[in-house]
Write an enzyme that holds these catalytic residues in place. Structure first.
Site, PDB file in Angstrom:
ATOM      1  CG  HIS A 166      67.952  69.326  51.267  1.00 22.26           C
ATOM      2  ND1 HIS A 166      68.810  69.438  52.335  1.00 22.26           N
ATOM      3  CD2 HIS A 166      67.844  67.984  51.026  1.00 22.26           C
ATOM      4  CE1 HIS A 166      69.191  68.234  52.735  1.00 22.26           C
ATOM      5  NE2 HIS A 166      68.625  67.350  51.956  1.00 22.26           N
ATOM      6  CB  SER A 175      70.844  64.945  52.256  1.00 18.87           C
ATOM      7  OG  SER A 175      69.600  64.757  52.875  1.00 18.87           O
ATOM      8  CG  ASP A 184      58.974  47.669  50.716  1.00 12.58           C
ATOM      9  OD1 ASP A 184      58.167  48.598  50.473  1.00 12.58           O
ATOM     10  OD2 ASP A 184      58.898  46.545  50.196  1.00 12.58           O
TER      11      ASP A 184
END
Length: 281
Positions: free
Chosen positions: A249, A93, A189
């Site tokens: 995945h 990924s 964040d």
């Protein structure tokens, strides 16, 4: 198993002898997610392999950064891996895009490449990881009594138990005089602010990577599709591919009985110089 910490990347080292293989995980993963694979490569049939299980930047125990790009991630990896090079790289990924970028820009470091369920393209419209970020950031961990409660709180947003447990491996607790405090290890964040860049791909200018490349993907996911084949071959002309029908995945954890023998066969095969992977020992 030993732990190596540079200024930026935390790493587990599994295996006592043989060529080295570096593993790079995806978003919200950690190097230790590859432990089962690494232990299988370190034991059993010859040759055995040593594995470097890397916590990618902004994940696990590795350092946080203020910005995100696959180029900067590849630069960090290249600096860390140079003493071990040339070696085989495995990336899933996000880690897959990082090692592809590294192979194209620093080909002398990469003996061969294994890319797990990822293509060198920009994935427009894929919202899976946006949903997971929202689920993690919306979880109130300020007064959390235990991990089981956190899993129950996540269930409505993340109904798949395996994915909930995957996310919650990133939730850690520290003991303080006033009571335990929970925190997320990933830089949520920064990740939330850069989801489009995470989904993106800006390949470096320059020649293709001419070493052997093995793509292994989950047929139940949408990350390796026929429409991406031309770009895969343009950048990585010496490529082969395996799609695992039963996997999505996270193919390496969903189908280890297929994944581990497949990558071992690829690692054992001669490289373009006619010899097996040697790497730094």
């Amino acid at each position: 198993m030993t732990i190596t910490r540079s200024e930026t990347l935390h790493t587990l080292h599994i295996g006592d002898s043989g060529p080295k293989v570096a593993f790079c995980h995806g978003v919200f993963g950690q190097g230790k997610n590859w432990t089962t694979v690494a232990k299988a490569l370190a034991s059993g049939q010859e040759p055995t392999y040593q594995s470097l299980l890397i916590d990618m930047p902004n994940h696990g125990r590795s350092a946080w950064t203020d910005t995100f790009s696959y180029e900067s991630m590849a630069d960090q990896l290249a600096e860390f891996l140079e003493p071990h090079a040339p070696l085989a790289l495995v990336g899933h990924s996000m880690g897959g895009k990082a090692v592809m970028n590294l192979a194209l820009r620093y080909p002398h470091l990469v003996e061969r490449l294994i890319v797990v369920d990822m293509s060198p393209v920009h994935y427009h419209g894929i919202r899976q990881f946006n949903h997971l970020v929202d689920a993690m950031t919306s979880l109130d961990i300020s007064n959390l009594p235990d991990r089981r409660t956190a899993e129950e709180m996540l269930e409505s947003q993340v109904p798949e138990r395996s994915i909930r447990q995957f996310l919650l491996q990133n939730l850690h607790r520290e003991n303080h005089p006033e009571g335990p405090k929970w925190f997320w290890q990933p830089n949520l964040d920064m990740i939330a602010a850069n989801l489009d860049s995470l989904a993106g791909w800006e390949g470096p200018d320059g020649p293709p990577y001419d070493g052997p490349v093995f793509w292994i993907g989950g047929a139940q996911a949408d990350y390796i599709l026929p429409k991406y084949a031309d770009e895969m071959r343009r950048l990585f002309p010496r490529t082969r591919q395996l799609m695992v029908k039963t996997a999505g995945h996270w193919v390496h954890s969903e189908a280890p009985e297929i994944f581990i023998p497949a990558i071992r066969r690829f690692l054992d095969q001669p490289n373009h110089n006619g010899v097996a992977v040697t790497g730094a020992r």
